[in-house]
Design a protein around this motif. Sequence first.
Motif, PDB file in Angstrom:
ATOM      1  N   ALA A 169      -0.183  -7.636  12.288  1.00  0.00           N
ATOM      2  CA  ALA A 169      -1.182  -7.387  12.104  1.00  0.00           C
ATOM      3  C   ALA A 169      -1.454  -6.746  10.947  1.00  0.00           C
ATOM      4  CB  ALA A 169      -1.727  -6.450  13.460  1.00  0.00           C
ATOM      5  N   CYS A 170      -0.755  -5.898  10.532  1.00  0.00           N
ATOM      6  CA  CYS A 170      -0.610  -5.056   9.123  1.00  0.00           C
ATOM      7  C   CYS A 170      -0.710  -6.268   8.010  1.00  0.00           C
ATOM      8  CB  CYS A 170       0.411  -4.125   8.885  1.00  0.00           C
ATOM      9  SG  CYS A 170       0.277  -2.675  10.153  1.00  0.00           S
ATOM     10  N   ARG A 171       0.221  -7.202   8.165  1.00  0.00           N
ATOM     11  CA  ARG A 171       0.421  -8.225   7.036  1.00  0.00           C
ATOM     12  C   ARG A 171      -0.856  -9.134   6.858  1.00  0.00           C
ATOM     13  NH1 ARG A 171       6.370  -9.534   9.049  1.00  0.00           N
ATOM     14  NH2 ARG A 171       7.391  -7.919   8.275  1.00  0.00           N
ATOM     15  N   GLN A 172      -1.423  -9.281   8.132  1.00  0.00           N
ATOM     16  CA  GLN A 172      -2.820 -10.075   7.999  1.00  0.00           C
ATOM     17  C   GLN A 172      -3.962  -9.466   7.520  1.00  0.00           C
ATOM     18  OE1 GLN A 172      -4.257 -10.667  11.944  1.00  0.00           O
ATOM     19  NE2 GLN A 172      -6.113 -11.871  11.392  1.00  0.00           N
ATOM     20  N   ILE A 173      -4.022  -8.077   7.442  1.00  0.00           N
ATOM     21  CA  ILE A 173      -4.831  -7.284   6.893  1.00  0.00           C
ATOM     22  C   ILE A 173      -4.564  -7.021   5.454  1.00  0.00           C
ATOM     23  CG2 ILE A 173      -6.014  -5.076   6.802  1.00  0.00           C
ATOM     24  CD1 ILE A 173      -5.786  -4.999   9.809  1.00  0.00           C
ATOM     25  N   GLY A 174      -3.223  -6.963   5.234  1.00  0.00           N
ATOM     26  CA  GLY A 174      -2.708  -6.745   3.713  1.00  0.00           C
ATOM     27  C   GLY A 174      -2.390  -5.169   3.410  1.00  0.00           C
ATOM     28  N   LEU A 175      -2.331  -4.566   4.423  1.00  0.00           N
ATOM     29  CA  LEU A 175      -1.794  -3.005   4.210  1.00  0.00           C
ATOM     30  C   LEU A 175      -0.553  -2.880   4.216  1.00  0.00           C
ATOM     31  CD1 LEU A 175      -1.187  -1.188   7.045  1.00  0.00           C
ATOM     32  CD2 LEU A 175      -3.166  -1.950   7.776  1.00  0.00           C
ATOM     33  N   ASN A 176      -0.068  -1.668   3.454  1.00  0.00           N
ATOM     34  CA  ASN A 176       1.397  -1.337   3.215  1.00  0.00           C
ATOM     35  C   ASN A 176       1.551   0.093   3.808  1.00  0.00           C
ATOM     36  OD1 ASN A 176       3.193  -3.549   2.548  1.00  0.00           O
ATOM     37  ND2 ASN A 176       1.406  -3.711   1.161  1.00  0.00           N
ATOM     38  N   SER A 177       0.451   0.892   3.768  1.00  0.00           N
ATOM     39  CA  SER A 177       0.453   2.188   4.570  1.00  0.00           C
ATOM     40  C   SER A 177      -0.664   2.620   5.012  1.00  0.00           C
ATOM     41  CB  SER A 177       0.921   3.274   3.324  1.00  0.00           C
ATOM     42  OG  SER A 177       0.201   3.365   2.390  1.00  0.00           O
ATOM     43  N   LEU A 219      -6.466   2.917   5.100  1.00  0.00           N
ATOM     44  CA  LEU A 219      -5.386   1.815   4.786  1.00  0.00           C
ATOM     45  C   LEU A 219      -5.258   1.692   3.187  1.00  0.00           C
ATOM     46  CD1 LEU A 219      -7.409  -1.169   6.797  1.00  0.00           C
ATOM     47  CD2 LEU A 219      -5.761   0.796   7.672  1.00  0.00           C
ATOM     48  N   SER A 220      -4.140   1.516   2.779  1.00  0.00           N
ATOM     49  CA  SER A 220      -3.776   1.247   1.383  1.00  0.00           C
ATOM     50  C   SER A 220      -2.906  -0.053   1.367  1.00  0.00           C
ATOM     51  CB  SER A 220      -3.042   2.466   1.100  1.00  0.00           C
ATOM     52  OG  SER A 220      -2.698   2.181  -0.428  1.00  0.00           O
ATOM     53  N   ARG A 221      -3.209  -0.753   0.278  1.00  0.00           N
ATOM     54  CA  ARG A 221      -2.140  -1.733  -0.307  1.00  0.00           C
ATOM     55  C   ARG A 221      -0.972  -1.401  -0.574  1.00  0.00           C
ATOM     56  NH1 ARG A 221      -7.623  -3.211  -2.230  1.00  0.00           N
ATOM     57  NH2 ARG A 221      -8.177  -5.022  -1.149  1.00  0.00           N
ATOM     58  N   ASN A 222      -0.582  -0.074  -0.842  1.00  0.00           N
ATOM     59  CA  ASN A 222       0.302   0.265  -1.426  1.00  0.00           C
ATOM     60  C   ASN A 222       1.247   1.063  -0.709  1.00  0.00           C
ATOM     61  OD1 ASN A 222      -0.252  -0.753  -4.185  1.00  0.00           O
ATOM     62  ND2 ASN A 222      -1.735   0.890  -4.508  1.00  0.00           N
ATOM     63  N   ALA A 223       2.644   1.157  -0.560  1.00  0.00           N
ATOM     64  CA  ALA A 223       3.205   1.989   0.269  1.00  0.00           C
ATOM     65  C   ALA A 223       3.445   3.387  -0.484  1.00  0.00           C
ATOM     66  CB  ALA A 223       4.869   1.376   0.152  1.00  0.00           C
ATOM     67  N   GLY A 224       3.589   4.406   0.685  1.00  0.00           N
ATOM     68  CA  GLY A 224       3.605   5.567   0.109  1.00  0.00           C
ATOM     69  C   GLY A 224       2.415   6.385  -0.437  1.00  0.00           C
ATOM     70  N   HIS A 225       1.088   5.591  -0.326  1.00  0.00           N
ATOM     71  CA  HIS A 225      -0.016   6.228  -0.872  1.00  0.00           C
ATOM     72  C   HIS A 225      -0.552   7.322  -0.369  1.00  0.00           C
ATOM     73  CE1 HIS A 225      -4.053   6.149  -2.422  1.00  0.00           C
ATOM     74  NE2 HIS A 225      -4.603   6.361  -1.303  1.00  0.00           N
ATOM     75  N   PHE A 226      -0.400   7.688   0.803  1.00  0.00           N
ATOM     76  CA  PHE A 226      -1.011   8.783   1.823  1.00  0.00           C
ATOM     77  C   PHE A 226       0.154   9.912   1.551  1.00  0.00           C
ATOM     78  CE2 PHE A 226      -3.195   5.185   3.472  1.00  0.00           C
ATOM     79  CZ  PHE A 226      -4.447   5.499   3.172  1.00  0.00           C
ATOM     80  N   GLN A 227      -0.736  11.371   1.516  1.00  0.00           N
ATOM     81  CA  GLN A 227       0.104  12.326   1.550  1.00  0.00           C
ATOM     82  C   GLN A 227      -0.323  13.414   3.060  1.00  0.00           C
ATOM     83  OE1 GLN A 227       2.492  12.790  -0.543  1.00  0.00           O
ATOM     84  NE2 GLN A 227       1.613  10.810  -1.456  1.00  0.00           N
TER      85      GLN A 227
END
Length: 337
Positions: free
Chosen positions: A107-115, A134-142
């Motif tokens: 599901a995450c890949r379908q949406i395009g999110l990585n974090s 949601l973020s397309r980039n890994a490690g985005h959220f703190q």
Amino acid sequence: MHQEKISNEKLLEIIQVQTEVAQQGLDLSGIMELVTQRTQHITNADGASVELIENGELVYSAASGMAERFLGLRLKIDNSLSGRSISARVPLISHDIETDDRVNKEACRQIGLNSMIVVPLIYRDEVVGIVKVLSRNAGHFQEEDIRILELMSGLIAAEMFSAMRNEESELFHKATHDSLTGISNRSLFYDRLRQKLAKSMRKHENFGIISLDMNGLKEINDTYGHRAGDAALKEVAVRTAGSINESDTVSRLGGDEFGIIAASVADRDEIRALIRHVDAEIAKPFAFEGQAIQLRASIGYALFSEDGIELEVLIEKADQSMYEVKRGLKRQRRNKQ
């Protein structure tokens, strides 16, 4: 929670969001749409969603940014980060979905999110939904982003709980129906459209998507006032709903835009006949408080599978068809002047 680690600027933003949410009153759809827009902004995310629980599934009932095109998407609660968050009743963060076994990777890949961050919306010990950024980039959220969402979640849950009046069935009805016209809203339209698309793919059935745009709403508001405009919108909704089959769905998508899932049409002749019928019903005389008001609409369509088999393609073609009708009506009025 260490609130002192959140900047004064962010705290002011949180207060502003809470104020705006409270001002929505009992408009559950309005609350959820506002929450997605504001949480996406305040966490600098690429998208956000509010998901409601129905029959063991989480339904994307409001969405913004990269999640917007998945409005109406249904996902199983089990084996998902949202499901774990609901069970544990705590916010959860996934810094990288590819290395996180708690998430539904497909599901995450379908949406395009990585974090992502998922936060349960809890009021009086009842989970009323999930807010997800949601973020397309890994490690985005703190960790600060989690605390920000925690600070906001209590009031959001309370306002949603008030709007749903304590009943799960009422919650889902309010979340999926337009408060002004009473017909289904954008969320339910996309939910049913996804289901119809999947069924039609399996059974090789045709169906139509109709895009309907009410003409002249601004002029009605300017001439007769917003009460007349609201009455006109309600009348268009009533007339449209009364013109279609029981298996069809009409929804208010926002403003003066409506969508119809014409489930039973088999070809272009049938969908064009349905459009002519809807158009004729809308154009019948209408009066509000003694004032005759002309109701008009521009109506276009797309046919599955001749015009496409993907949701976005069909929606785009229906809109293009509607705009072509609108342009033709404008040309006719200019020629008459």
